[in-house]
Scaffold this active site. Sequence first.
Site, mmCIF file in Angstrom:
data_model
loop_
_atom_site.group_PDB
_atom_site.id
_atom_site.type_symbol
_atom_site.label_atom_id
_atom_site.label_comp_id
_atom_site.label_asym_id
_atom_site.label_seq_id
_atom_site.Cartn_x
_atom_site.Cartn_y
_atom_site.Cartn_z
ATOM 1 N N ASN A 84 0.789 -1.231 0.000
ATOM 2 C CA ASN A 84 0.000 0.000 0.000
ATOM 3 C C ASN A 84 0.823 1.285 0.000
ATOM 4 O O ASN A 84 0.373 2.304 -0.536
ATOM 5 C CB ASN A 84 -0.915 -0.049 1.241
ATOM 6 C CG ASN A 84 -1.453 1.307 1.633
ATOM 7 O OD1 ASN A 84 -2.333 1.850 0.976
ATOM 8 N ND2 ASN A 84 -0.911 1.881 2.713
ATOM 9 N N TYR A 149 2.914 10.517 -11.092
ATOM 10 C CA TYR A 149 2.062 9.762 -10.162
ATOM 11 C C TYR A 149 1.082 8.870 -10.928
ATOM 12 O O TYR A 149 0.984 7.672 -10.664
ATOM 13 C CB TYR A 149 1.303 10.707 -9.227
ATOM 14 C CG TYR A 149 0.364 9.962 -8.300
ATOM 15 C CD1 TYR A 149 0.861 9.198 -7.243
ATOM 16 C CD2 TYR A 149 -1.019 9.988 -8.492
ATOM 17 C CE1 TYR A 149 0.006 8.488 -6.400
ATOM 18 C CE2 TYR A 149 -1.876 9.286 -7.656
ATOM 19 C CZ TYR A 149 -1.360 8.542 -6.613
ATOM 20 O OH TYR A 149 -2.202 7.832 -5.782
ATOM 21 N N LYS A 153 0.806 4.735 -11.105
ATOM 22 C CA LYS A 153 -0.370 3.949 -10.737
ATOM 23 C C LYS A 153 -0.874 3.120 -11.922
ATOM 24 O O LYS A 153 -1.475 2.063 -11.731
ATOM 25 C CB LYS A 153 -1.466 4.866 -10.188
ATOM 26 C CG LYS A 153 -1.092 5.479 -8.830
ATOM 27 C CD LYS A 153 -0.845 4.394 -7.789
ATOM 28 C CE LYS A 153 -0.465 4.926 -6.432
ATOM 29 N NZ LYS A 153 -0.267 3.894 -5.410
#
Length: 257
Positions: A84, A149, A153
């Site tokens: 995570n 970012y 992802k």
Amino acid sequence: MPTVLITGASSGIGAAFTELFAKLRYRIILASRDEGKLNHLATDLQQRYSVTTLTVAVDLAQADGALLLYERLHEEQIDIFINNAGCGSFGFLHELDARSEQQMLQLNVMSLSHLLMLVLPDMVRRGSGRILNVGSTTSFYPCPLSANYSASKAFVLSLTEAVASELQGTGVSITALCPGGTGTSFFQSANMDEQKVADPKALMSPDKVAQIGYKALMRGQAVVVPGMQNWLLTQAPRLFPRRFVTRITRSVLERKR
Ligand SMILES: NC(=O)c1ccc[n+]([C@@H]2O[C@H](COP(=O)([O-])OP(=O)(O)OC[C@H]3O[C@@H](n4cnc5c(N)ncnc54)[C@H](OP(=O)(O)O)[C@@H]3O)[C@@H](O)[C@H]2O)c1
């Protein structure tokens, strides 16, 4: 008792997962940088749920972070792995600090993948185990002003879907949890003004995100997007030309600078 390893356990979605697994009486291994926070959280979980815990303070933005963490766990059997830990950034790429961006990519991409590769072989040998990688709704489309970012992802989603296929029939499952805006310290850490970036009322609670992630993890579902609105957002690149989606995303985020 089965053991769960949670990275980024000290706050937000990771902390919500620690609470959830503590209620289920798992043995919990908590990892992140902030040793004080981790120990405080672990003591609290021990007192409230009588669970056993182990804390590992590690910086996963460093190239050797994943290995250092795994070396601390060599006698542990990891039954569930919540991959995570992650962070974001906000601004035009040419204005951002290159070193901070590289550290974010090390954390969100390299360490996430490295940890997966360290944990997975034992699970496959045993024929059991469950892994959850935390992606984002931005895994599904390019996001100007969060270019690195959103690309990091997209990596998480692609990696997870490919490995989910490879793991068929092994007894091991892998899930990409792709949340939209969630009420955590994520925005602060990314130097974003949370009030501007998202309507605080529209943010999902980290507890809700963890619950949805847990259900998908236990079902062995490859991808889950918490919330109908977020799911619809992830479908935009299927319904509209990618260039158009990128333009809209940029105009929305630019207004929030
Ligand atoms: N909040 C959102 O809107 C949102 C939306 C989509 C996806 N996500 C994803 O959800 C995940 C969790 O984020 P969050 O929202 O819960 O944010 P958060 O509250 O800021 O939590 C981030 C966690 O990662 C840890 N971490 C940060 N840098 C680290 C490093 N270098 N080494 C080890 N651990 C590190 C932090 O602990 P320390 O500071 O103690 O190291 C913290 O426990 C991330 O992958 C994020 O990309 C968040």
